[in-house]
Design a protein around this motif. Structure first.
Motif, PDB file in Angstrom:
ATOM      1  N   THR A 169       0.733  -1.098   0.056  1.00 45.06           N
ATOM      2  CA  THR A 169      -0.377  -0.377  -0.040  1.00 45.06           C
ATOM      3  C   THR A 169       1.011   1.368   0.351  1.00 45.06           C
ATOM      4  O   THR A 169       0.387   2.301  -0.787  1.00 45.06           O
ATOM      5  CB  THR A 169      -0.634   0.127   0.773  1.00 45.06           C
ATOM      6  OG1 THR A 169      -1.414  -1.392   1.798  1.00 45.06           O
ATOM      7  CG2 THR A 169      -1.909   1.113   1.144  1.00 45.06           C
ATOM      8  N   LYS A 170       1.523   1.011   1.135  1.00 47.57           N
ATOM      9  CA  LYS A 170       2.555   2.183   0.777  1.00 47.57           C
ATOM     10  C   LYS A 170       3.839   2.218  -0.328  1.00 47.57           C
ATOM     11  O   LYS A 170       3.287   2.613  -1.627  1.00 47.57           O
ATOM     12  CB  LYS A 170       3.602   2.280   1.943  1.00 47.57           C
ATOM     13  CG  LYS A 170       3.179   1.240   2.975  1.00 47.57           C
ATOM     14  CD  LYS A 170       1.565   1.935   3.213  1.00 47.57           C
ATOM     15  CE  LYS A 170       0.903   1.449   4.603  1.00 47.57           C
ATOM     16  NZ  LYS A 170       0.007   2.795   5.198  1.00 47.57           N
ATOM     17  N   LEU A 189      -4.503  -1.223  -1.956  1.00 45.34           N
ATOM     18  CA  LEU A 189      -4.234  -1.728  -0.717  1.00 45.34           C
ATOM     19  C   LEU A 189      -3.417  -3.298  -0.352  1.00 45.34           C
ATOM     20  O   LEU A 189      -4.650  -4.429  -1.113  1.00 45.34           O
ATOM     21  CB  LEU A 189      -6.219  -2.162   0.290  1.00 45.34           C
ATOM     22  CG  LEU A 189      -5.676  -1.802   1.386  1.00 45.34           C
ATOM     23  CD1 LEU A 189      -5.058  -1.328   2.521  1.00 45.34           C
ATOM     24  CD2 LEU A 189      -6.714  -2.786   2.476  1.00 45.34           C
ATOM     25  N   GLY A 208      -1.374   5.667  -3.073  1.00 47.05           N
ATOM     26  CA  GLY A 208      -2.426   5.408  -2.350  1.00 47.05           C
ATOM     27  C   GLY A 208      -3.957   5.431  -3.088  1.00 47.05           C
ATOM     28  O   GLY A 208      -5.287   5.042  -3.079  1.00 47.05           O
ATOM     29  N   SER A 225      -1.899   7.535   5.950  1.00 50.19           N
ATOM     30  CA  SER A 225      -1.116   6.238   4.924  1.00 50.19           C
ATOM     31  C   SER A 225       0.920   6.908   4.917  1.00 50.19           C
ATOM     32  O   SER A 225       0.880   8.297   5.444  1.00 50.19           O
ATOM     33  CB  SER A 225      -1.676   6.375   3.462  1.00 50.19           C
ATOM     34  OG  SER A 225      -0.709   5.333   2.961  1.00 50.19           O
ATOM     35  N   SER A 240      -2.759   6.018  12.789  1.00 45.89           N
ATOM     36  CA  SER A 240      -2.238   4.970  13.445  1.00 45.89           C
ATOM     37  C   SER A 240      -1.862   4.271  15.088  1.00 45.89           C
ATOM     38  O   SER A 240      -2.091   3.060  14.871  1.00 45.89           O
ATOM     39  CB  SER A 240      -0.133   4.312  13.344  1.00 45.89           C
ATOM     40  OG  SER A 240       0.712   5.778  13.554  1.00 45.89           O
TER      41      SER A 240
END
Ligand code: PLP
Length: 404
Positions: free
Chosen positions: A217-218, A227, A224, A348, A363
């Protein structure tokens, strides 16, 4: 399927079967190859003969999408190549990948896991609540204190030692070769979440890790819009991981795999810019009168700066910068984040856009205030994931927001 055959079928049958590929179909034999891996949405596969289908079950051929599919396999091959691993498996999210790696490494009732204390919030909860409630003995340690890691391993003889290369959000750097040595001395598998560092900075398998985990996801995806999670490991451990994938069923879909693969093509270009800009943002923040403290492995003030330099070979220090506003709590942090015009206050990291996050309320929201305090996550702490925009524009936005 020969086109003439369609006329043998009624409308209902044609609607279902016309256009499908069959073994030996002329569309399979065209002398061209797409330069981009195609998206294969098919859930199930058939072969010319039942014998071949039967053999495919044993040989990891494609039979059913939960067991593997061509688009997902193309992505897995790419991530394995970047991480210098023998094999990779994609999952529906980073958390599914963390969970699968823990299970594949042997975490079960009656076993022990030693893990870094300051992990991504959901990973911490997975260990502290879910696995603990299922009978796994979980011990959290400060991975920057090798003596503490060693003492915990000696005491509980874990099946797993789990760390993040660069931790979330405190940006502690794990000494991967030293930790691998400790893990193996006590018979534990060494699991490394390499999401923050990316394979551009370090390939943990080459330093002794047994499993490398990514939240795709990162940085891997980078835009963005997907997932995903990936686990990279050795051929010898593939079967254990495959067993978990097939039964857990947290597979990545072909559309997501394709998007992730497309994002991956520009990984190096993106992170080179992001990591260089993050270094500039960290230096700028450190000199700002409204900032109490900056955590960034690229700053000489960071306690593991020398280790980071060694581990990452001077290629950079990551794209995440964590800082504390002076004399600030939730109200001041919210005011600062509300004043941002370019940087996006969204949950994110690793995106092309600069994202700013308040760890205490996102987070690490599910942790109790006491848990957050014991980890060192304060009420004035902000985490910024630096994007690929012009760094001057990012700094101007921060400057304006800090005036509030
Ligand atoms: N590992 C790290 C270091 C993360 O930062 C995250 C998410 O932020 C995850 C794992 C979980 O990934 P996902 O959100 O894709 O499930």
């Amino acid at each position: 399927m020969t086109r003439g055959q369609y006329s043998d079928w009624r409308m209902e049958t044609r609607a279902v079967h016309a256009g499908r590929l069959i073994p030996g179909d002329d569309r399979d034999r065209r002398p061209f190859i797409p330069t981009v891996p195609p998206i294969h949405p098919s859930v199930t596969y058939y072969y010319g003969r039942m014998e071949d289908l039967d053999a495919a079950f044993d040989a990891e051929g494609y039979v059913y999408a939960r067991h593997g599919s061509p688009t997902v396999a193309a992505l897995e091959e790419a991530v394995a190549a970047l991480e210098e691993g023998e094999t990779a498996m994609a999952f529906a999210s980073g958390m599914a990948a963390v969970h699968a790696a823990l299970l594949a490494a042997g975490a079960r009732a009656g076993t022990a896991v030693v893990a870094a204390r300051d992990l991504y919030g959901a990973t911490y909860l997975l260990l502290d609540r879910l696995l603990r409630s299922q009978g796994v003995n979980v011990r959290f340690v400060d991975v920057t204190d090798l003596a503490e890691v060693e003492a915990a391993c000696a005491e509980v003889c874990p099946v797993v030692l789990l760390v993040e290369t660069v931790s979330n959000p405190l940006l502690k750097v794990a000494d991967l070769p030293a930790l691998a040595e400790i893990a193996h001395r006590y018979g534990a598998a060494f699991l490394v979440d390499n999401t923050f560092a990316t394979p551009y900075l370090v390939r943990p398998l080459s330093l002794g890790a047994d499993f490398v985990i990514h939240s795709g996801t990162k940085y891997l995806g980078g835009h963005g819009d997907v997932l995903a999670g990936v686990v990279v490991t050795s051929a010898a451990r593939r079967e254990a991981l495959m067993e978990v994938l097939k039964t857990m069923g947290a597979n990545l879909g072909p559309m997501e795999a394709w998007l992730l693969l497309r994002g991956l093509r520009t990984l190096v270009l993106r992170v080179e810019r992001q990591f260089a800009s993050a270094q500039a943002v960290a230096r700028w923040l450190e000199a700002h009168p409204r900032i109490a403290r900056v955590l960034y492995p690229g700053l000489p003030s960071h306690p593991q700066h020398d280790l980071a330099l060694r581990l990452f070979g001077g290629r950079g220090f990551g794209g995440i910068v964590t800082f504390e506003l002076k004399d600030a709590g939730r109200e001041e942090v919210f005011r600062f984040m509300d004043r941002l015009r370019l940087c996006v206050p969204a949950t994110s990291l690793g995106d092309v856009q600069t994202l700013v996050l308040y760890p205490a309320r996102s987070s690490h929201r599910s942790l109790t205030p006491e848990e957050r305090a014991s980890l060192g996550i304060t009420e004035g702490m902000v985490r910024i994931s630096v994007g690929i925009e012009a760094v001057e524009d990012i700094l101007a936005d921060l400057e304006e927001a800090l005036k509030g």
